[in-house]
Structures are given as C-alpha cells and as structure tokens.
Scaffold this motif. Structure first.
Motif, PDB file in Angstrom:
ATOM      1  N   ALA A 165       0.825  -1.211   0.000  1.00  0.00           N
ATOM      2  CA  ALA A 165       0.000   0.000   0.000  1.00  0.00           C
ATOM      3  C   ALA A 165       0.854   1.253   0.000  1.00  0.00           C
ATOM      4  O   ALA A 165       0.492   2.266  -0.611  1.00  0.00           O
ATOM      5  CB  ALA A 165      -0.933  -0.005   1.201  1.00  0.00           C
ATOM      6  N   CYS A 166       1.998   1.217   0.664  1.00  0.00           N
ATOM      7  CA  CYS A 166       2.872   2.393   0.689  1.00  0.00           C
ATOM      8  C   CYS A 166       3.418   2.685  -0.707  1.00  0.00           C
ATOM      9  O   CYS A 166       3.520   3.853  -1.099  1.00  0.00           O
ATOM     10  CB  CYS A 166       4.005   2.206   1.692  1.00  0.00           C
ATOM     11  N   VAL A 167       3.744   1.656  -1.459  1.00  0.00           N
ATOM     12  CA  VAL A 167       4.215   1.867  -2.827  1.00  0.00           C
ATOM     13  C   VAL A 167       3.081   2.412  -3.702  1.00  0.00           C
ATOM     14  O   VAL A 167       3.284   3.337  -4.501  1.00  0.00           O
ATOM     15  CB  VAL A 167       4.787   0.568  -3.425  1.00  0.00           C
ATOM     16  N   ALA A 168       1.870   1.865  -3.541  1.00  0.00           N
ATOM     17  CA  ALA A 168       0.709   2.368  -4.292  1.00  0.00           C
ATOM     18  C   ALA A 168       0.441   3.833  -3.946  1.00  0.00           C
ATOM     19  O   ALA A 168       0.132   4.650  -4.826  1.00  0.00           O
ATOM     20  CB  ALA A 168      -0.517   1.514  -3.991  1.00  0.00           C
ATOM     21  N   LEU A 169       0.568   4.170  -2.671  1.00  0.00           N
ATOM     22  CA  LEU A 169       0.384   5.551  -2.218  1.00  0.00           C
ATOM     23  C   LEU A 169       1.429   6.465  -2.854  1.00  0.00           C
ATOM     24  O   LEU A 169       1.108   7.562  -3.330  1.00  0.00           O
ATOM     25  CB  LEU A 169       0.489   5.596  -0.691  1.00  0.00           C
ATOM     26  N   ALA A 170       2.685   6.028  -2.864  1.00  0.00           N
ATOM     27  CA  ALA A 170       3.758   6.829  -3.453  1.00  0.00           C
ATOM     28  C   ALA A 170       3.504   7.087  -4.937  1.00  0.00           C
ATOM     29  O   ALA A 170       3.689   8.210  -5.433  1.00  0.00           O
ATOM     30  CB  ALA A 170       5.095   6.121  -3.261  1.00  0.00           C
ATOM     31  N   ASN A 184       5.140  19.267  -4.269  1.00  0.00           N
ATOM     32  CA  ASN A 184       5.986  18.168  -3.802  1.00  0.00           C
ATOM     33  C   ASN A 184       5.114  17.060  -3.240  1.00  0.00           C
ATOM     34  O   ASN A 184       3.978  17.304  -2.801  1.00  0.00           O
ATOM     35  CB  ASN A 184       6.954  18.643  -2.711  1.00  0.00           C
ATOM     36  N   SER A 185       5.638  15.849  -3.218  1.00  0.00           N
ATOM     37  CA  SER A 185       4.885  14.727  -2.657  1.00  0.00           C
ATOM     38  C   SER A 185       4.779  14.879  -1.136  1.00  0.00           C
ATOM     39  O   SER A 185       5.779  15.147  -0.462  1.00  0.00           O
ATOM     40  CB  SER A 185       5.563  13.400  -2.990  1.00  0.00           C
ATOM     41  N   PRO A 186       3.581  14.671  -0.591  1.00  0.00           N
ATOM     42  CA  PRO A 186       3.399  14.729   0.861  1.00  0.00           C
ATOM     43  C   PRO A 186       3.987  13.515   1.588  1.00  0.00           C
ATOM     44  O   PRO A 186       3.994  13.475   2.814  1.00  0.00           O
ATOM     45  CB  PRO A 186       1.869  14.752   1.028  1.00  0.00           C
TER      46      PRO A 186
END
Length: 271
Positions: A165-170, A184-186
């Motif tokens: 999920a963290c990779v999908a979020l990124a 910028n990415s949060p």
C-alpha cells in the motif's frame, strides 16, 4: 493479462541465507528446519508489480511467495466532515480477503452483513501505518483510500498490505506532482512491515502460515525507512518471552525490512 497490455516494471528480492546464519548452524543441530529451506533470517521471495490495475491512481500487486495482496490507491477531493476547513488531508485503508484466498472458502463479509473484528483491526493498522509517513498539510483537503485485497493467503497478509500500500500511495502522490496538482509529494518517507516469531525456540524472519500457526511468539513490526518504529505487535502464544528475545526479534525484523525498503525504492525508481 492480455498480451495487448504493456509490460510493467517489477522489483524482486530473493534473499540468500546469510553467511552468519550458515556458519552459526554448521556443526550443530538446527532447532527448527524451515520447509522451504530458508535460513532463519531470510525473507520469502518478494515481488512488487506496479500499475497492476490501470484505472487506479496508484496500484501494486505484492507477492510474498504464496501470499498475494492487491493494493490500490484512490485520491478523492474532500475530507471527512470532522476535518473540513482544517487544510489537512486524510489517509485511510480498507482490507478484505477474497473467498478463496485460503484453503477453504470464506463467506464475503458483505454477505454476513458486518465487518469482522479482525478486518477492523487490520485496516486500522494499515491506515495508522501510512498516516505516520504523510504530511497531511501538504496533502491538502484530499482523502487517499488504500484498498488492500488479499488474493491468496499464506501468512503475513497485513504486513504485505502495508508494504504494498505504501508503494501504491507513493505512485498516486507522484502522479499528482507530475500533473502539477501538488508541488511536492506529501510522502515524507517509506514505511514497510514484516513478521518475526519464535518457533520451537528458534527466532525466524517472515513467517509463512504453517510457521505462524506453530509459533510460541509471533510479532508484526512496522518500521519507517529511517529506522523508526511505527508499531510492534508481539504476542506470546505459549508462556512468555524475555526482553532479550524481544530485542533479538526486532533486530531480525530490521534486517529484513532494510531489504524490503530497497525493493520499494527500486520499483518506484523504475515506475
């Protein structure tokens, strides 16, 4: 998949038994033999396949050997009512196991009419873990929903869900930056999780279902890329465990998570 779909990049980690583990076991009887031949400090084969679902803002299929979880990120404008006009965003998660993700079919929770306690616990864990690495002010009044659906289960579904999920979020947040919606990415850093445990007196990394079901102690560790602990869930199923054993399990988890973070970075750089 259809042959018309473009190939997507994937990252894989196939850890080899460490030299230390092999030398430590040489000349003496190993207390617990893993059925897949892994060393005590060896992860199962890990594969992260990005953009698995093309319609989602961010999508990853994570495979931890036989455990497979599909993680999709959705970004919606607006936040829950209690957060309106705060200038802050929200990240939440939903988790489900498909009926035949296990050896015997389990009824869908929608048919039962309610979400089970285990499901509530896991999706709250996933949400907490992801929120720990997101700057909610930088996200703005948007909601990110991570849907984690277990396709096949062989232990470690909640830890795999957090990692995927963290990779999908990124991926989803990077798309907003690329589109010019965000400067910028949060996402402040990556977060990942793995399991450790003690089986027949032997500390093990990344337990499969059979090992988990035999464990005297089982533990899930959620960690950020800079080494910070987000959550540790350790339970003694038989008797108790010592502080020394707890430290040993944390060290074991940290070693495995360093490899998982490397896999996350590789797939994000390629996608």
């Amino acid at each position: 998949m259809s042959n018309s779909l473009p190939a997507v990049p994937a990252a894989a980690v196939v850890s080899s038994p460490s030299t230390d583990s092999l030398s430590a076991n040489a000349g003496r009887k190993v207390a617990f033999f893993r059925k897949d031949g892994r060393a005590t400090d060896q992860l199962r084969p890990l594969t992260l396949t990005p953009h698995f679902v093309r319609t989602a803002e961010g999508s990853v299929l994570i495979s931890v050997e036989h455990t497979k979880v599909l993680c999709n990120a959705t970004i919606e404008n607006g936040v829950p009512g209690w957060m309106r006009n705060s200038g802050r965003g929200w990240v939440t998660a939903e988790y489900a196991m498909l009926p035949r993700s296990t050896v015997t079919r389990s009824a869908r929770e929608s048919e039962r009419g309610k979400i089970g306690g285990r499901t509530h616990e896991i999706q709250r864990l996933i949400g907490r873990s992801l929120r720990s690495v997101v700057d909610m002010h930088a996200l703005g009044e948007r909601t990110v929903i991570l849907d984690c659906d277990v396709i096949q289960a062989d232990g470690g579904t909640r830890t795999a869900a957090i990692t995927g999920a963290c990779v999908a979020l990124a991926i989803a947040l990077n798309a907003l930056v690329k589109a010019g919606t965000l400067k910028n990415s949060p996402l402040k850093q990556m977060v990942a999780a793995t399991s450790v445990g003690i089986v027949e007196g032997t500390p093990l990394l990344d337990l499969c279902y059979e090992e988990d079901s035999q464990a005297e102690v089982d533990m899930n560790v959620v960690m950020t890329a800079d080494g910070g602990l987000v959550e540790t869930q350790a339970t003694a199923e038989k008797g108790s465990y010592s502080r020394a054993q707890l430290g040993q399990l944390l060290d074991l988890a940290e070693g495995g998570l360093k490899q998982i973070f490397a896999a996350q970075r590789t797939v994000l750089e390629a996608s």
